[in-house]
Write a protein that holds these residues in place. Structure first.
Motif, short mmCIF file in Angstrom:
data_model
loop_
_atom_site.label_atom_id
_atom_site.label_comp_id
_atom_site.label_asym_id
_atom_site.label_seq_id
_atom_site.Cartn_x
_atom_site.Cartn_y
_atom_site.Cartn_z
N SER A 12 87.11 51.29 66.27
CA SER A 12 87.32 51.54 64.85
C SER A 12 88.79 51.48 64.48
O SER A 12 89.16 50.92 63.45
N ILE A 13 89.65 52.02 65.32
CA ILE A 13 91.08 51.97 65.05
C ILE A 13 91.58 50.53 65.09
O ILE A 13 92.32 50.10 64.22
N ALA A 14 91.13 49.77 66.09
CA ALA A 14 91.58 48.38 66.22
C ALA A 14 91.20 47.55 65.02
O ALA A 14 91.96 46.70 64.58
N CYS A 15 90.01 47.79 64.48
CA CYS A 15 89.54 46.95 63.37
C CYS A 15 89.89 47.50 62.00
O CYS A 15 90.04 46.75 61.06
N PHE A 16 90.00 48.80 61.88
CA PHE A 16 90.02 49.37 60.54
C PHE A 16 91.13 50.37 60.26
O PHE A 16 91.08 51.06 59.27
N GLY A 17 92.09 50.50 61.12
CA GLY A 17 93.20 51.40 60.83
C GLY A 17 93.29 52.53 61.83
O GLY A 17 92.57 52.57 62.81
N THR A 18 94.15 53.47 61.55
CA THR A 18 94.38 54.55 62.49
C THR A 18 93.65 55.81 62.07
O THR A 18 93.37 56.05 60.90
N VAL A 19 93.34 56.63 63.05
CA VAL A 19 92.67 57.90 62.84
C VAL A 19 93.39 58.90 63.72
O VAL A 19 93.61 58.65 64.90
N GLY A 20 93.75 60.06 63.20
CA GLY A 20 94.46 61.06 63.98
C GLY A 20 93.53 62.05 64.64
O GLY A 20 93.38 63.16 64.19
N VAL A 21 92.87 61.65 65.75
CA VAL A 21 91.90 62.49 66.43
C VAL A 21 92.17 62.43 67.92
O VAL A 21 92.40 61.36 68.47
N SER A 22 92.11 63.57 68.59
CA SER A 22 92.28 63.62 70.04
C SER A 22 90.92 63.57 70.72
O SER A 22 89.98 64.27 70.31
N ALA A 23 90.77 62.79 71.78
CA ALA A 23 89.50 62.68 72.50
C ALA A 23 89.10 64.02 73.12
O ALA A 23 87.93 64.33 73.22
N ASP A 24 90.08 64.84 73.54
CA ASP A 24 89.77 66.14 74.13
C ASP A 24 89.02 67.04 73.16
O ASP A 24 88.25 67.90 73.56
N HIS A 25 89.22 66.82 71.88
CA HIS A 25 88.59 67.62 70.85
C HIS A 25 87.07 67.47 70.89
O HIS A 25 86.34 68.37 70.48
N LYS A 33 78.41 65.84 65.82
CA LYS A 33 79.47 66.71 65.30
C LYS A 33 80.82 66.00 65.37
O LYS A 33 81.60 66.05 64.43
N GLY A 34 81.09 65.32 66.46
CA GLY A 34 82.34 64.56 66.58
C GLY A 34 82.45 63.49 65.51
O GLY A 34 83.51 63.30 64.92
N PHE A 35 81.36 62.82 65.24
CA PHE A 35 81.37 61.80 64.19
C PHE A 35 81.55 62.43 62.81
O PHE A 35 82.28 61.91 61.98
N PHE A 36 80.86 63.55 62.57
CA PHE A 36 81.00 64.22 61.27
C PHE A 36 82.45 64.64 61.02
O PHE A 36 82.94 64.56 59.91
N GLU A 37 83.14 65.05 62.08
CA GLU A 37 84.52 65.50 61.93
C GLU A 37 85.49 64.38 61.58
O GLU A 37 86.59 64.65 61.09
N ILE A 38 85.12 63.14 61.82
CA ILE A 38 86.01 62.03 61.44
C ILE A 38 85.47 61.26 60.23
O ILE A 38 85.80 60.11 60.01
N GLY A 39 84.61 61.94 59.45
CA GLY A 39 84.20 61.39 58.17
C GLY A 39 82.84 60.74 58.10
O GLY A 39 82.46 60.24 57.05
N TYR A 40 82.09 60.74 59.19
CA TYR A 40 80.75 60.16 59.14
C TYR A 40 79.80 61.14 58.46
O TYR A 40 80.01 62.35 58.47
N LYS A 41 78.75 60.59 57.85
CA LYS A 41 77.74 61.34 57.12
C LYS A 41 76.39 60.70 57.41
O LYS A 41 76.34 59.65 58.04
N PRO A 42 75.32 61.29 56.89
CA PRO A 42 74.07 60.53 56.94
C PRO A 42 74.31 59.15 56.34
O PRO A 42 75.01 59.01 55.33
#
Length: 176
Positions: A12-25, A33-42
């Protein structure tokens, strides 16, 4: 699962920009839940948001790859400039190699692919599609345009035996 999520995030970062998220999170979180935290929804909710943002209908192909999914989530990005668009992720929580994505962007902001990266070209009902295997290390891509949008169908390379390029071309032809 952490590795799969990280690969998705990197794509997603390579194709669509940067996201400030740590994988450890995401270590102890359920996949959604991980997807919801970076803006995903139903997916339907995200699609409606994108259609409102772009003031245009966004159609999805009605066929899916012949593999099973446990989750499908969507995201509308509308604050990344030329990287704005709609994404839908289809995941199998127990089998991370069964990961399929659709990215849809305005055609004028579409991903540019050099000829040397195109593995095959397909004639579609409404134009042509290209199959790309070397641009993204973990995913094979099928790229085509329709109704002013660029569609990028992505399949995890580990699942590509079950979803060869002919299947992706069939999906690209599956609109009302």
């Amino acid at each position: 699962m952490k590795v799969k999520f990280l690969l998705t995030l990197l794509f997603s970062i390579a194709c669509f920009g940067t996201v400030g998220v740590s994988a450890d999170h995401f270590d102890s979180l359920p996949v959604e839940k991980g997807f919801f935290e970076i803006g995903y929804k139903p997916a339907e909710e995200a699609l409606n948001l994108c259609e409102d943002h772009f003031q245009q209908k966004i159609e999805l192909p009605y066929k899916l790859p012949p593999i099973s999914f446990t989750h499908y989530l969507g995201r509308c990005t509308n604050n990344l400039g030329s990287s704005n668009g709609f994404e839908v992720e289809y995941l199998n929580e127990k089998r991370p190699e069964l990961h399929y994505m659709i990215h849809i962007k305005p055609k004028e902001h579409g991903l540019k692919v050099d000829k040397e990266h195109v593995a095959r070209t397909f004639k579609l009902n409404d134009g042509k599609g290209v199959y790309v295997t070397e641009l993204i290390r973990s995913f094979n891509l099928f790229i085509f345009e329709r109704d002013g949008w660029q569609y990028i169908l992505s399949i995890d390379k580990r699942g590509s035996r079950q979803v060869p390029p002919e299947v992706l071309a069939d999906i690209a032809n599956s609109f009302k």
